[in-house]
Design a protein around this motif. Structure first.
Motif, PDB file in Angstrom:
ATOM      1  N   ARG B 364       0.826  -1.216   0.000  1.00 36.80           N
ATOM      2  CA  ARG B 364       0.000   0.000   0.000  1.00 36.80           C
ATOM      3  C   ARG B 364       0.859   1.265   0.000  1.00 36.80           C
ATOM      4  O   ARG B 364       0.439   2.319  -0.457  1.00 36.80           O
ATOM      5  CB  ARG B 364      -0.916   0.020   1.224  1.00 36.80           C
ATOM      6  N   ASP B 365       2.083   1.110   0.529  1.00 38.18           N
ATOM      7  CA  ASP B 365       2.967   2.278   0.595  1.00 38.18           C
ATOM      8  C   ASP B 365       3.438   2.757  -0.771  1.00 38.18           C
ATOM      9  O   ASP B 365       4.056   3.801  -0.885  1.00 38.18           O
ATOM     10  CB  ASP B 365       4.199   1.957   1.451  1.00 38.18           C
ATOM     11  N   TYR B 366       3.194   1.960  -1.792  1.00 32.83           N
ATOM     12  CA  TYR B 366       3.678   2.325  -3.127  1.00 32.83           C
ATOM     13  C   TYR B 366       2.539   2.781  -4.018  1.00 32.83           C
ATOM     14  O   TYR B 366       2.699   2.936  -5.222  1.00 32.83           O
ATOM     15  CB  TYR B 366       4.425   1.138  -3.740  1.00 32.83           C
ATOM     16  N   ALA B 367       1.397   2.989  -3.386  1.00 35.64           N
ATOM     17  CA  ALA B 367       0.182   3.323  -4.142  1.00 35.64           C
ATOM     18  C   ALA B 367       0.396   4.566  -4.998  1.00 35.64           C
ATOM     19  O   ALA B 367       1.053   5.522  -4.584  1.00 35.64           O
ATOM     20  CB  ALA B 367      -0.973   3.545  -3.177  1.00 35.64           C
ATOM     21  N   ILE B 581      -7.630  -2.739  -3.916  1.00 31.73           N
ATOM     22  CA  ILE B 581      -7.588  -3.932  -3.059  1.00 31.73           C
ATOM     23  C   ILE B 581      -8.909  -4.672  -3.132  1.00 31.73           C
ATOM     24  O   ILE B 581      -8.956  -5.891  -3.305  1.00 31.73           O
ATOM     25  CB  ILE B 581      -7.241  -3.533  -1.606  1.00 31.73           C
ATOM     26  N   ASN B 582      -9.988  -3.917  -3.008  1.00 33.42           N
ATOM     27  CA  ASN B 582     -11.316  -4.531  -3.134  1.00 33.42           C
ATOM     28  C   ASN B 582     -11.453  -5.295  -4.434  1.00 33.42           C
ATOM     29  O   ASN B 582     -11.900  -6.439  -4.469  1.00 33.42           O
ATOM     30  CB  ASN B 582     -12.410  -3.442  -3.140  1.00 33.42           C
ATOM     31  N   HIS B 583     -11.079  -4.623  -5.480  1.00 31.02           N
ATOM     32  CA  HIS B 583     -11.305  -5.177  -6.814  1.00 31.02           C
ATOM     33  C   HIS B 583     -10.391  -6.365  -7.078  1.00 31.02           C
ATOM     34  O   HIS B 583     -10.848  -7.442  -7.483  1.00 31.02           O
ATOM     35  CB  HIS B 583     -11.082  -4.082  -7.850  1.00 31.02           C
ATOM     36  N   ALA B 584      -9.116  -6.186  -6.834  1.00 33.84           N
ATOM     37  CA  ALA B 584      -8.167  -7.237  -7.195  1.00 33.84           C
ATOM     38  C   ALA B 584      -8.296  -8.444  -6.274  1.00 33.84           C
ATOM     39  O   ALA B 584      -8.033  -9.576  -6.685  1.00 33.84           O
ATOM     40  CB  ALA B 584      -6.739  -6.691  -7.169  1.00 33.84           C
ATOM     41  N   SER B 585      -8.723  -8.226  -5.048  1.00 34.75           N
ATOM     42  CA  SER B 585      -8.863  -9.387  -4.169  1.00 34.75           C
ATOM     43  C   SER B 585     -10.067 -10.236  -4.585  1.00 34.75           C
ATOM     44  O   SER B 585     -10.046 -11.449  -4.457  1.00 34.75           O
ATOM     45  CB  SER B 585      -8.965  -8.962  -2.701  1.00 34.75           C
ATOM     46  N   ALA B 586     -11.081  -9.582  -5.146  1.00 38.39           N
ATOM     47  CA  ALA B 586     -12.197 -10.365  -5.704  1.00 38.39           C
ATOM     48  C   ALA B 586     -11.800 -10.977  -7.038  1.00 38.39           C
ATOM     49  O   ALA B 586     -12.290 -12.032  -7.422  1.00 38.39           O
ATOM     50  CB  ALA B 586     -13.426  -9.473  -5.868  1.00 38.39           C
ATOM     51  N   GLY B 587     -10.919 -10.290  -7.744  1.00 36.38           N
ATOM     52  CA  GLY B 587     -10.449 -10.812  -9.025  1.00 36.38           C
ATOM     53  C   GLY B 587     -11.306 -10.390 -10.193  1.00 36.38           C
ATOM     54  O   GLY B 587     -10.887 -10.457 -11.350  1.00 36.38           O
ATOM     55  N   ILE B 588     -12.499  -9.964  -9.894  1.00 34.90           N
ATOM     56  CA  ILE B 588     -13.456  -9.551 -10.934  1.00 34.90           C
ATOM     57  C   ILE B 588     -14.483  -8.676 -10.247  1.00 34.90           C
ATOM     58  O   ILE B 588     -14.783  -8.887  -9.062  1.00 34.90           O
ATOM     59  CB  ILE B 588     -14.129 -10.773 -11.591  1.00 34.90           C
ATOM     60  N   GLY B 589     -15.019  -7.692 -10.938  1.00 37.93           N
ATOM     61  CA  GLY B 589     -16.059  -6.891 -10.299  1.00 37.93           C
ATOM     62  C   GLY B 589     -16.520  -5.736 -11.163  1.00 37.93           C
ATOM     63  O   GLY B 589     -15.898  -5.411 -12.181  1.00 37.93           O
ATOM     64  N   MET B 590     -17.644  -5.175 -10.715  1.00 36.60           N
ATOM     65  CA  MET B 590     -18.177  -3.998 -11.405  1.00 36.60           C
ATOM     66  C   MET B 590     -17.419  -2.768 -10.973  1.00 36.60           C
ATOM     67  O   MET B 590     -17.012  -2.647  -9.826  1.00 36.60           O
ATOM     68  CB  MET B 590     -19.640  -3.801 -11.000  1.00 36.60           C
TER      69      MET B 590
END
Lengths: 774, 774
Positions: B364-367, B581-590
């Motif tokens: 997260r520190d490299y965001a 993080i939300n998106h990539a941890s789900a791998g797919i999303g709107m």
């Protein structure tokens, strides 16, 4: 010659930078510069230097020479030189040899709608794009095999020299016969740097470097320095020496007597990267450093960069090189060879021009007699080997067979009745079919086999590469490049069609009895079908006679990559020659004798592609006939995999009507496929009946085990197939549980036997199609 | 030692031939023989010979050594030796060190339910199966990097030595630092023959051979002959010399002062193929000839063959070797090393045992700050480079980054703030971040990068390989072998999980502005997904923050091959770190902010996977909002490609419910995909809404041109996507013709501009998402 070189360098820089003002008649302005600066300068002056020296050699000795630019991204060099010698404008008349032509020449480079940055198919005289590195020397050797009067000048970049394939390719000299083949003049170009790194061979000692090439079997000549005047002298002397030596070698070998492997010459040219370019850019070293690899400087809004470019280009003294109309001055133009001696016009580099049809025997003469389907066994590739033997006999100068030490193992041994394995290294008394005139090329390098064959085909000859199925992936990337080359060629009018690249995959996934899991991979087909449909064909002949038909068809075809997958093991034979011709020429079809739906709609369509799946599916039909005799079965065999694709996607694709007529609209389909099952889905997902399709194939399970255990591990065996049928056919619903239990019992019995005895049950090994049993 | 060697040979022959009667207590009968004779004898006695001599070296010097059997199909040798030293029975207690154990040892070899014929994952002490040839030496060097106390004894067969990768791998010595790395002792085993051919290196002169290896930078020691007694003496002297030299090199380097590239020793062992086997079989030469490559003779129904086998096995004098219980006699057993010094028990060969988690900084520190979607641009891989720099900082002994000369070009240059490029060849004053302690491994050989990394991972360390997307196909076959290795390891309890093989593909198909068609191939993903689902992962992060998340996840994972495809160019950024993080941890999303279906069912689902497709799809949505504002759009982005597969097929697959909830049951779907479009069909054909899916992707069209022209050529551009929407959405039917005309006009305008100016229109280059425009 230095002036000619400067002209080539000037044109190279112009291609990278200029949109207009090609002769720098006006002071250089931003408007004359391309908005996007693309290209590779670093290797270019070296390529130009060599080209100019080869021109001298050609003129002096009336040589037939082609130029293989390993660092093919130095495309501006080859384009510049072919423009200077006139071969470019002959093929592209709008790029004329005058100021307007020069303007267009500059503009088109790496420009939308123009030409690519590499020595691509668009480039006259090129048989080697060199985008992917590693194959220059293989292509060069392939080009000169059976071309005794051809010399391939092959520039190997020191970046490319680090790749595996290139490191192995130096050993090609153990396969070159100076009597009947031409010569390769390898020039290792040490300009010292890759994109951002030095190169390994530029950073070892002179003695190690010399030893390495002596060890590879060459006599290296060194040309090292940076002062153009002295470098011209050194280079001229070195190439003269080298060419004298080549002539001596050839003269001796062709005088008769025993042919020995000679110590061929090669040249090591050490010159600065970005030679003659700006020494420094913004205070940082450029010439002789990796920073000159691509475009040495951009940000052309900076006036100092604009001035740097102008000074650089003017340093070549364009007014001394080109006349008022922008033509190369006649005294310079006279330095280039003429006609077909120009490397941009050498017909060998447009091999289709020289291509002759193979003299083919009638493949029907090699038919395996098949009195009744499944009544005999044969090794399919053995029949093919007999056919190939006679192809070899009839075409002693333009056909070769390549393989990594597997020609005999792949049952193509009949070839050795017609020829030997080519071998120029030491021979012993008890060697088996090794000879200096052999036309079977065996080395344990798939890269070598593929690379040599590509060079051979690109210069207008024919050939076949036989390989273990799993290890053909070693050349996935070479296949990509060749398929891309063919695709682009088909869009270039002056490129004439060449013979197809024929790949036989035998020792396939299902019969790795000795080797196991590491040797099991049927994925090359998946890889191949990603390329343009007009270029690729995939055949899975189920027996010897269909294989013979397909081989004949492939050898006659042009501009394709043909992949043939066929087993080498003793297997049941299904079709006699007339039936095989009917079937294989359609590419797909019903085998009436295995169908029981003659009286109406089938309850299920059973399909198979590949020899092992065909066997298992027929064995499953045999079981079904016994346990559910009323079941109406249609059996379809697929030889030409591309028939499954929609017509719009592949020229061999069935129309939807044909497809439905074969597979029916609403009938369950069970498909036993040689490779990864999802490929069949990928080919058929647009078919309206795709939802009814269930596919079995290799699903990445295996080890060293029996042939039947292999199909069991992947659920492609007859018992699992019968279970699938029971699951899929609605009218079997009531019996399904019972059938499945029966099949599970059979499977258990067989598996137990296998684990106990280490081999398949006799009733599996000796299974015969019912009619053949009688 | 000769007796110990005989014991190993005896056990090797037994594995190939015997089902029972392991100590030949009874006269040999057909019933004692395996029904199917499988395996490779030819290389085996040489492998045994070397193993025995290494045992002596280990005991004498208390070495930590692993054994890499390049000719891995000589599996019986490694199995025999590990059984003799006891490491085998410790892992497989049913294969005990007694007669019954020996019987089982023999029986299981290449037997259904038993063990494979290679030095496979099942084999103790092996990190190298060697089924496919070419990578032994790369694995050996990879294993000893950062393992200063380890010696890898690497046997290279003369068949394997002909392959490209092996020919290049000798140069690995330019990357080995004697201070901080261990040593490789290469043993080139010239047994002279492959399957049916002599080998090249066995048929060049002694002086050429010596020169070749001096040129490669080694000091070769020759051990040549066939008389066992004198060969033992020669070999013992040679390995002593070599090991003395290695110790000297290491002592000197570790004493402080500047480290130079030493001349490492290597051994050239020339011994007969099938050494100690039958001289002749059926009157034909066997020992010292290619006929002994596999099983020297079969047809065991022939009594003379049975006798030949018995005589052969008895020639090893088994009664002198084994006691009455079938145990190796204690005076012989005492010759082997003990505990973890046994090569079958060296923990480095079961790398998971030694594996430590990486000390990872917080990604997260490299965001990259993204105040509004599309509001900023960044080079995604540059952010990743900063993260990797600090991973490198924190893990100075067990993490390396590998790449073919592209680390800086791929925007991972921040790594050079933490370390250098490893370089042991000559260095010059103006070299850029080259150092003997560098931990970035760059050589222009994808084979080297992959092979070294595999060796490094297999011995319990971590790494990343960054590569041009097109050229990763060069290692397709190496990937196959590693994936197969991992698959089998996951089924073997004593094999501990190792760090995943992480491959970053940047410089991808859509942005080959400099290079064109030869550099455009997104097919590695297709290749990868053919392997076992538990082993493979494919990620297409659309921007920097999702890339950071994915990188972190991959570096933490175990026993996988992770493929990450992410561009290096300056591109729009979409998600701030929490959203990423939300998106990539789900791998797919709107992406809610790009959707307009909040108030009900969407009219169309637009999906994208990959950075360029995401950009084009969002630009298409921008147009749609303007021209058909009432259209209800759902936008889905896919990071983890495997989410598309059914749950039953891949652990990351969405359930059907989840899938339908995202993509809807009856809504048209338009999918913009990074690679070949049919892959998306292949992943989703089982989904019930698959019929509504239309995919755009790379369809093998390209050249050196502008980024936007590339997407246009493949119909993946915003205008073509809008046309697709107009075609697919029923409620747009009346306007479809008009919309399509509008889009065609736009396309023409852009294409014309591109061809005139050589770059994309400013409105394309500078396009922003509406909210970012405001």
């Amino acid at each position: 010659m230095d002036a000619y070189w400067r002209a080539a360098n000037y044109l190279s820089v112009g291609q990278i930078y200029l949109l207009d003002n090609p002769l720098l008649r006006q002071p250089l302005q931003l408007a004359h510069i391309k908005p996007r600066l693309l290209g590779h300068w670093g290797t270019t002056p070296g390529l130009n230097f060599i080209y100019v020296h080869m021109n001298r050699l050609i003129r002096q000795r009336d040589l037939s020479m082609i130029y293989i630019a390993g660092p093919g991204h130095g495309g501006p060099a080859v384009v510049a030189n072919t423009w200077l010698e006139g071969s470019y404008s002959e093929l592209y008349s709008d790029i004329s040899q005058d100021e307007e032509g020069m303007r267009r020449l500059f503009r088109q480079f790496s420009f939308p709608g123009g030409i690519p940055s590499h020595a691509a198919p668009e480039t006259p005289g090129s048989i080697h794009e060199g985008g992917e590195l590693g194959y220059a020397l293989f292509h060069a050797y392939g080009a000169v095999f059976d071309n005794p009067d051809l010399v391939a000048c092959c520039v190997v970049g020191d970046g490319e020299a680090e790749t595996g394939p290139l490191a192995a390719s130096w050993h090609s000299n153990k396969f070159l016969n100076p009597r009947t083949d031409g010569a390769v003049l390898p020039i290792l170009h040490l300009n010292g740097y890759k994109i951002a790194n030095p190169t390994v061979l530029a950073r070892i000692s002179h003695s190690e470097l010399e030893c390495l090439f002596v060890g590879y079997g060459y006599k290296p000549y060194f040309v090292e320095g940076e002062d153009p005047a002295s470098m011209h002298q050194l280079m001229a002397a070195a190439v003269d020496h080298a060419m004298d030596q080549i002539s001596d070698i050839q003269r001796q070998a062709r005088a008769g007597g025993e042919v020995q492997r000679p110590r061929w010459p090669m040249i090591i040219l050490r010159s600065p990267k970005g030679w003659t370019g700006p020494k420094e850019v913004d205070g940082k070293k450029s010439e002789g450093y990796w920073r000159s690899h691509q475009v040495p400087f951009s940000d052309m809004e900076k006036p100092e960069h604009l001035r740097l470019l102008e000074d650089w280009m003017l340093s070549y003294l364009p007014r001394e090189l080109f006349d008022a109309e922008g033509r190369l001055r006649p005294e310079l133009a006279a330095l280039a060879p003429t006609g077909e001696r120009r490397m941009g016009a050498n017909p060998h580099a447009n091999g289709g021009v020289l291509l002759h049809d193979l003299r083919l025997p009638d493949f029907r003469d090699y038919a395996v007699p098949v009195p009744t389907p499944g009544g005999v066994r044969a090794e399919s590739t053995r029949a093919m080997g007999e056919f190939l033997r006679d192809v070899m006999h009839r075409n002693p100068h333009n056909f070769r067979v390549f393989g990594p030490d597997e020609t005999a193992s792949n049952r193509l041994g009949a070839l050795f009745e017609a020829t030997d394995r080519r071998w120029m290294a030491e021979r012993l008394a008890d060697d088996d079919h090794l000879g200096v005139d052999g036309r079977v090329m065996e080395i344990l390098s798939e890269h070598a086999c593929e690379g040599w064959l590509e060079g051979y085909l690109l210069t207008g000859r024919h050939g076949l590469f036989s390989c273990y199925e799993a290890f053909i992936h070693i050349i996935d990337s070479m296949f990509n490049q060749h398929a891309k080359w063919l695709k682009v060629c088909s869009e270039i009018p002056w490129r004439r069609p060449i013979a197809s690249l024929n790949i036989l995959l035998t020792s396939h996934v299902w019969r790795q009895d000795h080797n196991g899991f590491s040797h099991q991979d049927p994925g090359f087909i998946d890889h191949v079908v990603n390329k343009k449909a007009d270029i690729i064909r995939v055949y899975l002949p189920p027996d010897a006679n269909t294989l013979l038909y397909v081989t004949d068809e492939c050898l006659k075809s042009r501009n394709l990559v043909n992949v043939i997958v066929a087993g080498k093991q003793l297997e049941r034979q299904w079709l006699d020659m007339p039936a095989a011709i009917n079937h294989a020429s359609a590419g797909i079809g019903m085998w009436e004798w295995a169908c029981s739906d003659q009286s109406g709609e089938p309850d299920i369509v059973l399909a198979a592609a590949g020899d092992v799946p065909t066997l298992e599916m027929l064995a499953a039909i045999d079981i079904l006939r016994q346990i559910v005799p009323a079941l109406k079965i249609r059996f379809i065999n697929v030889v030409d995999l591309m028939t499954l694709q929609p017509q719009e996607e592949h020229p061999h694709g069935l129309s939807d009507t044909e497809f439905i007529s074969l597979f029916r609209a609403d009938t369950p389909i069970l498909f036993a496929y040689h490779g990864y099952p999802w490929l069949i889905h990928r080919l058929t997902y647009r078919r309206s009946n795709h939802a009814h399709l269930h596919v079995r194939g290799y699903k990445e399970e295996g080890t060293t085990t029996t042939p039947f255990d292999m199909v069991v591990l992947n659920h492609l065996d007859r018992f699992n197939l019968v279970m699938d049928v029971a699951n899929q056919v609605p009218k079997l619903q009531s019996q399904a549980a019972h059938i499945k239990q029966q099949m599970r019992d059979m499977l258990n019995r067989h598996t137990q036997y296998i684990h106990e005895h280490g081999e398949d049950m006799p009733e599996i090994r000796n299974w015969q199609w019912p009619e053949a049993r009688e």
